[in-house]
Design a protein around this motif. Structure first.
Motif, PDB file in Angstrom:
ATOM      1  N   GLY A  29       0.950  -1.067  -0.051  1.00 39.03           N
ATOM      2  CA  GLY A  29      -0.003   0.027  -0.043  1.00 39.03           C
ATOM      3  C   GLY A  29       1.001   1.273  -0.022  1.00 39.03           C
ATOM      4  O   GLY A  29       2.053   1.162  -0.096  1.00 39.03           O
ATOM      5  N   SER A  30       0.336   2.247   0.043  1.00 36.78           N
ATOM      6  CA  SER A  30       1.019   3.632  -0.230  1.00 36.78           C
ATOM      7  C   SER A  30       1.485   3.886   1.462  1.00 36.78           C
ATOM      8  O   SER A  30       2.737   4.603   1.023  1.00 36.78           O
ATOM      9  CB  SER A  30      -0.172   4.817  -0.397  1.00 36.78           C
ATOM     10  N   THR A  31       1.336   3.603   2.213  1.00 38.40           N
ATOM     11  CA  THR A  31       1.802   3.729   3.411  1.00 38.40           C
ATOM     12  C   THR A  31       3.235   3.035   3.662  1.00 38.40           C
ATOM     13  O   THR A  31       4.521   3.247   4.125  1.00 38.40           O
ATOM     14  CB  THR A  31       1.235   3.695   4.836  1.00 38.40           C
ATOM     15  N   VAL A  32       2.967   1.845   3.010  1.00 40.36           N
ATOM     16  CA  VAL A  32       4.202   0.784   2.723  1.00 40.36           C
ATOM     17  C   VAL A  32       5.358   1.370   2.066  1.00 40.36           C
ATOM     18  O   VAL A  32       6.604   1.503   2.110  1.00 40.36           O
ATOM     19  CB  VAL A  32       3.670  -0.724   2.946  1.00 40.36           C
ATOM     20  N   ALA A  83      -2.957  -0.163   7.090  1.00 40.94           N
ATOM     21  CA  ALA A  83      -4.515  -0.829   7.169  1.00 40.94           C
ATOM     22  C   ALA A  83      -5.554  -0.002   6.791  1.00 40.94           C
ATOM     23  O   ALA A  83      -5.069   1.492   6.748  1.00 40.94           O
ATOM     24  CB  ALA A  83      -4.671  -1.018   8.641  1.00 40.94           C
ATOM     25  N   ASP A  84      -6.684  -0.188   6.385  1.00 38.73           N
ATOM     26  CA  ASP A  84      -7.809   0.574   6.149  1.00 38.73           C
ATOM     27  C   ASP A  84      -8.597   0.941   7.381  1.00 38.73           C
ATOM     28  O   ASP A  84      -9.062   2.341   7.337  1.00 38.73           O
ATOM     29  CB  ASP A  84      -8.594  -0.284   4.974  1.00 38.73           C
ATOM     30  N   GLU A  85      -8.571   0.265   8.236  1.00 34.05           N
ATOM     31  CA  GLU A  85      -9.415   0.488   9.490  1.00 34.05           C
ATOM     32  C   GLU A  85      -8.559  -0.001  10.641  1.00 34.05           C
ATOM     33  O   GLU A  85      -8.219  -1.134  10.752  1.00 34.05           O
ATOM     34  CB  GLU A  85     -10.793   0.102   9.483  1.00 34.05           C
ATOM     35  N   ILE A  93      -9.176  -3.681   9.543  1.00 37.60           N
ATOM     36  CA  ILE A  93      -9.686  -4.185   8.233  1.00 37.60           C
ATOM     37  C   ILE A  93      -8.501  -3.819   7.247  1.00 37.60           C
ATOM     38  O   ILE A  93      -7.957  -2.801   7.297  1.00 37.60           O
ATOM     39  CB  ILE A  93     -11.003  -3.461   7.802  1.00 37.60           C
ATOM     40  N   LYS A  94      -7.932  -4.946   6.372  1.00 40.60           N
ATOM     41  CA  LYS A  94      -6.946  -4.435   5.565  1.00 40.60           C
ATOM     42  C   LYS A  94      -7.498  -5.192   4.070  1.00 40.60           C
ATOM     43  O   LYS A  94      -8.457  -5.998   3.893  1.00 40.60           O
ATOM     44  CB  LYS A  94      -5.756  -5.484   5.802  1.00 40.60           C
ATOM     45  N   GLY A  95      -7.006  -4.938   2.990  1.00 38.38           N
ATOM     46  CA  GLY A  95      -7.063  -5.270   1.653  1.00 38.38           C
ATOM     47  C   GLY A  95      -7.843  -4.322   0.827  1.00 38.38           C
ATOM     48  O   GLY A  95      -8.047  -4.852  -0.266  1.00 38.38           O
ATOM     49  N   GLY A  96      -7.724  -3.148   1.176  1.00 34.53           N
ATOM     50  CA  GLY A  96      -7.981  -2.187   0.147  1.00 34.53           C
ATOM     51  C   GLY A  96      -7.153  -2.090  -1.125  1.00 34.53           C
ATOM     52  O   GLY A  96      -7.900  -1.935  -2.191  1.00 34.53           O
ATOM     53  N   SER A 120      -6.842   9.208  10.025  1.00 37.22           N
ATOM     54  CA  SER A 120      -7.896   8.917   9.396  1.00 37.22           C
ATOM     55  C   SER A 120      -8.577   7.405   9.483  1.00 37.22           C
ATOM     56  O   SER A 120      -9.778   7.069   9.210  1.00 37.22           O
ATOM     57  CB  SER A 120      -8.026   9.379   7.903  1.00 37.22           C
ATOM     58  N   LYS A 121      -7.395   6.522   9.872  1.00 30.37           N
ATOM     59  CA  LYS A 121      -7.838   5.207   9.855  1.00 30.37           C
ATOM     60  C   LYS A 121      -8.532   4.837  11.046  1.00 30.37           C
ATOM     61  O   LYS A 121      -9.094   3.510  11.232  1.00 30.37           O
ATOM     62  CB  LYS A 121      -6.493   4.278   9.316  1.00 30.37           C
ATOM     63  N   CYS A 122      -8.294   5.530  12.216  1.00 27.17           N
ATOM     64  CA  CYS A 122      -8.659   5.072  13.388  1.00 27.17           C
ATOM     65  C   CYS A 122     -10.237   5.208  13.650  1.00 27.17           C
ATOM     66  O   CYS A 122     -10.736   6.220  13.654  1.00 27.17           O
ATOM     67  CB  CYS A 122      -7.830   5.714  14.715  1.00 27.17           C
TER      68      CYS A 122
HETATM   69  C1  5RP Z   1      -3.372  -3.673   1.013  1.00 29.41           C
HETATM   70  C2  5RP Z   1      -3.736  -3.220   2.567  1.00 29.41           C
HETATM   71  C3  5RP Z   1      -3.098  -1.916   2.923  1.00 29.41           C
HETATM   72  O1  5RP Z   1      -2.289  -2.063   4.068  1.00 29.41           O
HETATM   73  C4  5RP Z   1      -4.317  -0.982   3.109  1.00 29.41           C
HETATM   74  O2  5RP Z   1      -5.210  -0.852   2.142  1.00 29.41           O
HETATM   75  C5  5RP Z   1      -3.900   0.614   3.471  1.00 29.41           C
HETATM   76  O3  5RP Z   1      -3.328   1.325   2.432  1.00 29.41           O
HETATM   77  P1  5RP Z   1      -2.883   2.681   2.410  1.00 29.41           P
HETATM   78  O4  5RP Z   1      -1.348   2.556   3.075  1.00 29.41           O
HETATM   79  O5  5RP Z   1      -2.452   2.858   0.746  1.00 29.41           O
HETATM   80  O6  5RP Z   1      -3.696   3.410   2.886  1.00 29.41           O
HETATM   81  O7  5RP Z   1      -4.392  -3.830   3.202  1.00 29.41           O
HETATM   82  O8  5RP Z   1      -4.039  -4.949   0.857  1.00 29.41           O
END
Ligand code: 5RP
Length: 217
Positions: A29-32, A83-85, A93-96, A120-122
């Protein structure tokens, strides 16, 4: 501060947990991606990195990191992912980005999971973000019906195939007050490969970036 700046700040903070010589697990993801940039900037000398997606692998190779196969590493000391949430119990919740199956595998093989997010994810309770469910293509309709039976509204992620050759159903309206129970229930549907609830393997630490700086919550 922009959301991108917050991602860079939390990524920088996470690099502080990485020691030379480690074999690290890394999400997607973008944070990674921001974390990979900061890892390179800090000049960390890792022994290797287990990647959770083709995209993360591509970026790791670009900075010269050694990408290794989980089958050859044994347990990992540390896994870092976004994470997404995130709820107050560090369940996620992950998998965005559609990579949660491999992410769950690498997280499951790691002694410590540090989750890096902006504020914003909390959330107090998981479930505003639609829950991603990875399904084998032949089971798409069956899994969809079963998810409706669980109270959800599944929607096929249009034009998307996972790195494993499968499809994603994004599910709204599930009752996630007991996320461990729902994680199990969804996993029991035939044709489900995995789902984006990280309730059984929650994060160990959550680093959150906000205008006030980065703090552990
Ligand atoms: C990918 C994920 C990501 O960690 C999640 O979607 C967050 O992404 P981002 O850092 O771009 O907000 O679960 O499967």
């Amino acid at each position: 501060m922009s959301q991108q700046r917050l991602k860079i700040e939390v990524a920088k903070a996470a690099v502080g947990f990485v020691e030379d010589g480690m074999t690290l697990g890394l999400g997607t993801g973008s944070t990674v991606n921001a974390f990979i940039d900061q890892l390179a900037a800090a000049g960390k000398r890792l022994d290797g990195v287990v990647s959770s997606s083709d995209e993360t692998t591509r970026r790791l190779k670009k900075i010269g990191a050694r990408v290794v196969d989980l089958n050859h590493t044994g347990d990992l000391e540390l896994y870092i992912d976004g994470a997404d949430e995130v709820d107050t119990h560090k369940r996620l919740i992950k998998g965005g980005g559609g990579a949660m199956t491999r992410e769950k595998i690498v997280a499951g093989a790691s002694r410590q999971f540090i989750c890096i997010v902006d504020e914003s994810k909390c959330v107090p309770v998981l479930g505003v973000f639609p829950l991603p469910v990875e399904v084998m293509p032949m089971a798409r309709a069956l899994v969809g019906r079963k998810l409706i039976g669980l109270g959800g509204q599944p929607e096929l992620r249009d034009g998307f195939t996972t790195d494993n050759g499968n499809l994603i159903l994004d599910v709204r309206n599930l009752d996630l007050v007991d996320p461990r129970a729902m994680e199990d229930r969804i996993n029991r549907i035939p044709g489900v490969v995995s789902n984006g609830l990280f309730a059984h393997r929650a994060a160990d630490r959550v680093l959150v970036a906000s205008e006030q700086g980065v703090e552990e919550r």
